[in-house]
Design a protein around this motif. Structure first.
Motif, PDB file in Angstrom:
ATOM      1  N   THR A 196       0.846  -1.178  -0.002  1.00  0.00           N
ATOM      2  CA  THR A 196       0.059   0.065  -0.024  1.00  0.00           C
ATOM      3  C   THR A 196       0.839   1.382  -0.024  1.00  0.00           C
ATOM      4  OG1 THR A 196      -0.144   0.297   2.311  1.00  0.00           O
ATOM      5  CG2 THR A 196      -2.011  -1.127   1.275  1.00  0.00           C
ATOM      6  N   THR A 197       2.320   1.009   0.214  1.00  0.00           N
ATOM      7  CA  THR A 197       3.062   2.310   0.306  1.00  0.00           C
ATOM      8  C   THR A 197       4.126   2.275  -0.764  1.00  0.00           C
ATOM      9  OG1 THR A 197       2.723   2.445   2.640  1.00  0.00           O
ATOM     10  CG2 THR A 197       4.497   3.779   1.845  1.00  0.00           C
ATOM     11  N   VAL A 198       4.027   3.603  -1.432  1.00  0.00           N
ATOM     12  CA  VAL A 198       5.157   3.579  -2.493  1.00  0.00           C
ATOM     13  C   VAL A 198       5.971   5.003  -1.910  1.00  0.00           C
ATOM     14  CG1 VAL A 198       5.504   4.231  -5.271  1.00  0.00           C
ATOM     15  CG2 VAL A 198       3.562   2.764  -4.368  1.00  0.00           C
ATOM     16  N   ASP A 199       7.428   4.765  -2.085  1.00  0.00           N
ATOM     17  CA  ASP A 199       8.074   5.639  -1.802  1.00  0.00           C
ATOM     18  C   ASP A 199       9.051   6.115  -2.574  1.00  0.00           C
ATOM     19  OD1 ASP A 199       9.983   3.872  -1.222  1.00  0.00           O
ATOM     20  OD2 ASP A 199       9.610   3.587   0.701  1.00  0.00           O
ATOM     21  N   ALA A 200      10.133   6.793  -2.178  1.00  0.00           N
ATOM     22  CA  ALA A 200      11.179   7.265  -2.928  1.00  0.00           C
ATOM     23  C   ALA A 200      11.901   6.276  -3.559  1.00  0.00           C
ATOM     24  CB  ALA A 200      12.246   8.234  -2.399  1.00  0.00           C
TER      25      ALA A 200
ATOM     26  N   THR B  52       2.281   2.496  -8.653  1.00  0.00           N
ATOM     27  CA  THR B  52       1.360   3.417  -8.227  1.00  0.00           C
ATOM     28  C   THR B  52       0.122   2.287  -7.424  1.00  0.00           C
ATOM     29  OG1 THR B  52      -0.214   5.423  -8.234  1.00  0.00           O
ATOM     30  CG2 THR B  52      -0.291   3.722  -9.951  1.00  0.00           C
ATOM     31  N   VAL B  53      -0.354   2.739  -6.306  1.00  0.00           N
ATOM     32  CA  VAL B  53      -1.340   2.067  -5.770  1.00  0.00           C
ATOM     33  C   VAL B  53      -2.717   2.607  -5.959  1.00  0.00           C
ATOM     34  CG1 VAL B  53      -2.508   1.214  -3.622  1.00  0.00           C
ATOM     35  CG2 VAL B  53       0.219   1.463  -3.881  1.00  0.00           C
ATOM     36  N   ARG B  54      -3.780   1.953  -6.517  1.00  0.00           N
ATOM     37  CA  ARG B  54      -4.962   2.375  -6.978  1.00  0.00           C
ATOM     38  C   ARG B  54      -5.891   1.206  -6.417  1.00  0.00           C
ATOM     39  NH1 ARG B  54      -5.106   4.276 -12.858  1.00  0.00           N
ATOM     40  NH2 ARG B  54      -5.661   2.009 -13.230  1.00  0.00           N
ATOM     41  N   ASP B  55      -7.108   1.717  -5.975  1.00  0.00           N
ATOM     42  CA  ASP B  55      -8.214   0.512  -5.560  1.00  0.00           C
ATOM     43  C   ASP B  55      -7.671  -0.869  -5.032  1.00  0.00           C
ATOM     44  OD1 ASP B  55      -9.977   2.350  -6.941  1.00  0.00           O
ATOM     45  OD2 ASP B  55      -9.670   1.336  -8.748  1.00  0.00           O
ATOM     46  N   GLY B  56      -6.607  -0.381  -4.096  1.00  0.00           N
ATOM     47  CA  GLY B  56      -6.251  -1.520  -3.215  1.00  0.00           C
ATOM     48  C   GLY B  56      -5.062  -2.657  -3.690  1.00  0.00           C
ATOM     49  N   ALA B  57      -4.384  -1.932  -5.147  1.00  0.00           N
ATOM     50  CA  ALA B  57      -3.790  -2.987  -5.859  1.00  0.00           C
ATOM     51  C   ALA B  57      -2.410  -2.312  -6.274  1.00  0.00           C
ATOM     52  CB  ALA B  57      -4.223  -3.577  -7.098  1.00  0.00           C
ATOM     53  N   LEU B  58      -1.448  -2.708  -6.505  1.00  0.00           N
ATOM     54  CA  LEU B  58      -0.114  -2.285  -6.898  1.00  0.00           C
ATOM     55  C   LEU B  58      -0.142  -2.291  -8.415  1.00  0.00           C
ATOM     56  CD1 LEU B  58       2.775  -1.106  -6.229  1.00  0.00           C
ATOM     57  CD2 LEU B  58       3.676  -3.465  -6.447  1.00  0.00           C
ATOM     58  N   ARG B  59      -0.218  -1.071  -9.026  1.00  0.00           N
ATOM     59  CA  ARG B  59      -0.168  -1.162 -10.649  1.00  0.00           C
ATOM     60  C   ARG B  59       0.918  -0.533 -11.313  1.00  0.00           C
ATOM     61  NH1 ARG B  59      -4.966  -1.836 -12.991  1.00  0.00           N
ATOM     62  NH2 ARG B  59      -4.185  -0.549 -14.822  1.00  0.00           N
ATOM     63  N   LEU B  60       1.325  -1.146 -12.375  1.00  0.00           N
ATOM     64  CA  LEU B  60       2.451  -0.222 -13.031  1.00  0.00           C
ATOM     65  C   LEU B  60       1.825   1.087 -13.472  1.00  0.00           C
ATOM     66  CD1 LEU B  60       5.367  -0.297 -14.517  1.00  0.00           C
ATOM     67  CD2 LEU B  60       4.065  -1.365 -16.618  1.00  0.00           C
ATOM     68  N   ASP B  61       2.534   2.369 -13.340  1.00  0.00           N
ATOM     69  CA  ASP B  61       2.192   3.601 -13.820  1.00  0.00           C
ATOM     70  C   ASP B  61       2.325   3.691 -15.209  1.00  0.00           C
ATOM     71  OD1 ASP B  61       1.530   6.260 -12.200  1.00  0.00           O
ATOM     72  OD2 ASP B  61       2.606   6.606 -14.108  1.00  0.00           O
TER      73      ASP B  61
ATOM     74  N   ASP C  92      -1.470  -3.064 -21.762  1.00  0.00           N
ATOM     75  CA  ASP C  92      -2.230  -2.972 -20.487  1.00  0.00           C
ATOM     76  C   ASP C  92      -1.300  -3.521 -19.198  1.00  0.00           C
ATOM     77  OD1 ASP C  92      -4.655  -2.438 -21.942  1.00  0.00           O
ATOM     78  OD2 ASP C  92      -5.109  -4.407 -22.418  1.00  0.00           O
ATOM     79  N   ALA C  93      -1.549  -2.531 -18.200  1.00  0.00           N
ATOM     80  CA  ALA C  93      -0.648  -2.735 -17.138  1.00  0.00           C
ATOM     81  C   ALA C  93      -0.849  -3.915 -15.978  1.00  0.00           C
ATOM     82  CB  ALA C  93      -0.876  -1.485 -16.187  1.00  0.00           C
ATOM     83  N   PRO C  94       0.003  -4.673 -15.663  1.00  0.00           N
ATOM     84  CA  PRO C  94      -0.416  -5.595 -14.701  1.00  0.00           C
ATOM     85  C   PRO C  94      -0.740  -4.964 -13.335  1.00  0.00           C
ATOM     86  CG  PRO C  94       1.655  -5.473 -14.858  1.00  0.00           C
ATOM     87  CD  PRO C  94       1.259  -4.590 -15.774  1.00  0.00           C
ATOM     88  N   GLU C  95      -1.220  -5.883 -12.333  1.00  0.00           N
ATOM     89  CA  GLU C  95      -1.603  -5.537 -10.864  1.00  0.00           C
ATOM     90  C   GLU C  95      -1.240  -6.566  -9.962  1.00  0.00           C
ATOM     91  OE1 GLU C  95      -5.621  -3.841 -10.983  1.00  0.00           O
ATOM     92  OE2 GLU C  95      -6.255  -5.763 -10.079  1.00  0.00           O
ATOM     93  N   VAL C  96      -0.872  -6.195  -8.880  1.00  0.00           N
ATOM     94  CA  VAL C  96      -0.525  -7.096  -7.694  1.00  0.00           C
ATOM     95  C   VAL C  96      -1.434  -6.855  -6.593  1.00  0.00           C
ATOM     96  CG1 VAL C  96       1.007  -8.243  -6.332  1.00  0.00           C
ATOM     97  CG2 VAL C  96       1.751  -7.470  -8.523  1.00  0.00           C
TER      98      VAL C  96
END
Length: 400
Positions: A36-40, A46-55, A147-151
């Motif tokens: 849920t956390t993306v940092d430097a 990016t995190v969207r709708d509870g999933a990690l996605r490729l921006d 299309d981007a994958p999500e985890v």
């Protein structure tokens, strides 16, 4: 396509913060990664709708010249284990469209800011660790052309298993091979780790993310030496040239792809010289040169004083052992001198953030730098010295 898979690997890896930790059996550690956390330290995700996605703005590795393939990384915090382990299994819940990929990379802490190489955990293909470790780290790599994958979830289990045979222990200096070097250029482009390339930049690209450092770090660095006697120590900040899964410096048995090639021979070299793989790289492109490393312009022109693509000797610093430190300057590279004096001839450069292996130390001219004032100089190779005043973290260096 929605899928789940189980990865068992024998490599040192690190994971990060846990959510709910499943019950662990004796001698193993289980945890759930915090996605849920993306940092430097993270790029292109990016995190969207509870999933990690490729921006959508994730960069493509500049050196690989594959502008259509975006890559993002989530680097999780190191995870301290309940018991030493040399393997990590991962269960991933993800959605991976056609042409996309989700990979789990792992490494283990060796002490003194040293880590094992990143190794991908694959379904049914454990990766061997060189030793049991008490702390591991995990990195999620997401790639896509469209299309981007999500985890959505990543569960991990660290344990010990019998290592595979066939792994080769590196000598103190590290594995070293003669490979063909090309100049990367591409000023203004973005490397695989999110670094924006500047004029006369000092870094290198290798054709596998197993040796990719995070931005502004040099955990994975190389020593590159030209036939004119000059050397540069530089961090690995990009993936390429030609291939992206060709860790040719590793034993054939543990190589990501091209396992029938000799250790130390890049696939591009085999394709160019011998028609291997039909003379093509992993993407089906005709290989136009045998390059196994790309050099930033500053490394190429200023560090090695090259004027054209050339054969060089590359030592992969993280495969070595013994004292090591990190170059810390204001920004510009550190001069490498022929003796322990600032007036001695310059025989190379050590880039800011680069990891350097120290052979021994001598007393020389007193110098003031980012690490204070000292008359100690480190010998990095025969006839090549740097001032301790600009190198942090060295422990256990003996007198020359």
């Amino acid at each position: 396509m929605t899928w789940r898979y189980l990865l068992t690997l024998s490599v040192a890896t690190a994971l990060t913060a846990t959510l709910a930790t499943p019950a662990s059996a004796a001698g193993e550690t289980r945890w759930r990664a915090d996605l849920t956390t993306v940092d430097a330290d993270d790029t292109g995700v990016t995190v969207r709708d509870g999933a990690l996605r490729l921006d959508r703005t994730a960069p493509a590795p500049a050196s690989a010249r594959r502008a259509s393939t975006r890559t993002g990384f989530l680097v999780l915090d190191p995870q301290r284990l309940d018991a030493p382990a040399n393997a990590v299994a991962a269960t991933v819940e993800s959605t991976v469209p056609a042409g996309a990929e989700v990979a789990v990379d792992v490494r283990g802490a060796l002490g003194g800011d040293q880590w094992t190489e990143w190794v991908e955990a694959r379904p049914g293909a454990p990766a061997a660790l060189p030793t049991e470790v008490g702390t591991v780290q995990v990195r999620l790599a997401l790639t896509a052309e469209a299309d981007a994958p999500e985890v959505r979830r990543l569960d991990l289990r660290a344990f010990s298993q019998v290592n595979r045979s066939g792994d080769v222990a590196a000598e103190a200096a590290g594995l070293s091979y003669r490979v063909y070097a090309t100049r990367e250029g591409l000023v203004g482009g973005t490397t695989a780790n999110g670094h924006v390339i500047v004029a006369r930049d000092h870094f290198v690209a290798l054709p596998s993310r197993r040796g990719l450092s995070s931005k502004d770090t040099g955990t994975y660095s190389v020593r590159v030496c030209a036939s004119n006697g000059r050397c540069e120590w530089a961090p690995v900040w990009d993936v390429g040239p030609w291939n992206t899964k060709d860790d040719y410096w590793n034993p054939s048995s543990t190589r990501e792809m091209w396992k029938d090639l000799a250790q130390g021979k890049p696939e591009a070299q085999a394709a160019y010289e011998n028609g291997y793989n039909g003379g093509k790289d992993q993407f089906g492109r005709a290989v136009a040169n045998p390059a196994g490393i790309d050099l930033g312009d500053g490394t190429f022109w200023d560090g090695l004083k090259l004027t054209d693509n050339s054969w060089v000797t590359v030592t992969y610093q993280w495969t070595g052992s013994g004292p090591a430190g990190v170059v810390r300057t204001a920004s510009t590279p550190l001069n490498v001198r022929s003796s322990a004096s600032s007036t001695a001839s310059q025989v190379g450069l050590a880039a800011n953030y680069a990891q350097v292996r120290v052979e021994c130390q001598v007393t020389g001219e007193s110098v003031s730098g980012t690490q204070g004032t000292s008359n100690v100089w480190y010998r990095l190779a025969a006839g090549k010295f740097v001032a301790k005043a600009y190198v942090s973290g060295v422990s256990g260096a003996t007198n020359c």
